[in-house]
Design an enzyme around this catalytic site. Structure first.
Site, mmCIF file in Angstrom:
data_model
loop_
_atom_site.group_PDB
_atom_site.id
_atom_site.type_symbol
_atom_site.label_atom_id
_atom_site.label_comp_id
_atom_site.label_asym_id
_atom_site.label_seq_id
_atom_site.Cartn_x
_atom_site.Cartn_y
_atom_site.Cartn_z
ATOM 1 N N GLU A 69 1.031 -1.089 -0.180
ATOM 2 C CA GLU A 69 -0.060 0.009 0.064
ATOM 3 C C GLU A 69 1.075 1.326 0.134
ATOM 4 O OE1 GLU A 69 -2.349 -3.309 1.271
ATOM 5 O OE2 GLU A 69 -0.543 -2.504 1.848
ATOM 6 N N HIS A 84 -9.287 -5.331 11.445
ATOM 7 C CA HIS A 84 -9.790 -5.127 10.109
ATOM 8 C C HIS A 84 -11.282 -4.417 10.250
ATOM 9 C CE1 HIS A 84 -7.050 -8.364 9.068
ATOM 10 N NE2 HIS A 84 -7.015 -7.932 7.837
#
Length: 328
Positions: A60, A129
């Site tokens: 990322e 998450h």
């Protein structure tokens, strides 16, 4: 207007803007051949090819940096994070570079990049998450923070985000909203930033909510309406810029306010809204403002515990009863 899912509204926004402007491209994990982790980019690779729909490795920080650099030299990148939880790996790129370059260059270098992807808790994806990052990224000047609640807003706001020239946009999609259906506008129906939407008119209490929590607020408003309490439910749509005028106008009418958001209660956008309302509408308030957020702890995995952490209709109803001094 056509009826579409939240997912398809986002896809059409990207499709139409990529057709309109050849500078626009999409990059992220699994956006191409897999057609998106949540199938938001379905059909884009077939139409636009691998030069404009780019499958990135699990890195990322790397592909966020590529997007920022591409924006600096005149392209219009859309950078998809498979989940906003993974954006923490790219935090330095977003906060140290994307948010600051336009200002630090004296306005000479615009950074028209859109970072988008699913935000907030899904179902049993545990602590690492389940972050709702809106309060985190709204903290930094230079970033525009957008969080659509409806399919129409998803399309209209994403098109506005892609067309925005100087500023990077943090575009937060409700992870549990992708299958939600609603009416969606056409190719020219853009929604401006900083313009709140009243989802339900009312006279007794203002309920401010966004993303998934907007629907908890609407359900709570329906529940208390049976007892004669009429809520005005407002969706800010964008947290930076924030339409504080619309929120203050509503509070001046109802004299009470409840704020519902999924992110953690300590600090955050809810606290900022409380501060602004008490500064600009203090004399209108007949009760303290109450915030309803996620519990102040990491998200548990167990389904029964997860439901205790997230904002619920019942908790919103309790807050509405508290500010209206209604008996349960």
């Amino acid at each position: 207007m056509a009826v579409q899912t939240y997912r398809d509204a986002l896809r059409d926004a990207m499709y139409e803007e990529m057709e309109r402007d050849e500078r626009v491209f999409l990059m992220g994990e699994e956006v191409g051949h897999y057609q998106g982790a949540y199938k938001v980019s379905q059909g884009l690779l077939e139409r636009f090819g691998e030069r404009r729909v780019v499958d990135a490795p699990i890195a990322e920080g790397g592909f966020a940096g590529v997007g920022i650099g591409a924006a600096m030299v005149g392209l219009k990148p859309i950078i998809e994070f498979m989940t906003w939880n993974f954006s923490f790996v790219a935090f330095d790129q977003i906060v140290s570079n994307a948010s600051k370059i336009f200002q630090m260059s004296g306005g000479a270098i615009p950074v028209p990049v859109v970072f988008r992807g699913p935000n907030g808790a899904a179902r049993q994806v545990a602590a690492q998450h389940s972050h709702s990052v809106d309060g985190l990224y709204a903290h930094f000047p230079g970033l525009q923070v957008v969080i659509p609640s409806t399919p129409a807003d998803a399309k209209g706001l994403l098109k506005t985000a892609i067309r925005d020239e100087p500023n990077p946009v943090i575009f937060l999609e409700g992870e549990t909203l992708y299958g939600l259906k609603g009416e969606v506008g056409g190719a020219d129906d853009l929604i401006p930033f900083g313009k709140a939407r009243i989802g339900r008119e009312g006279s007794d209490v203002t309920v401010i909510a966004w993303g998934r929590c907007y629907y908890e607020a609407l359900s709570a408003a329906e529940a208390v309406a049976e007892r004669g309490i009429e809520c005005e439910v407002i969706d800010p749509r964008t947290l930076r810029p924030l339409d504080i005028d619309a929120l203050v106008t509503s509070v001046e009418k109802t004299h009470r306010c409840v704020i519902v958001h999924e992110h953690l209660p300590y600090g955050g956008v809810g606290a900022e809204i409380v501060d602004q309302i008490q500064r600009f509408a203090f004399d209108a308030l007949d009760a303290p403002i109450i915030r309803v957020g996620s519990r102040d702890l990491p998200m548990p995995y167990a389904s029964n515990l997860e439901s205790l952490v997230l904002p619920t209709v019942e908790r919103v109803v309790e807050a509405i009863e508290a500010v209206t001094y209604a008996e349960s």
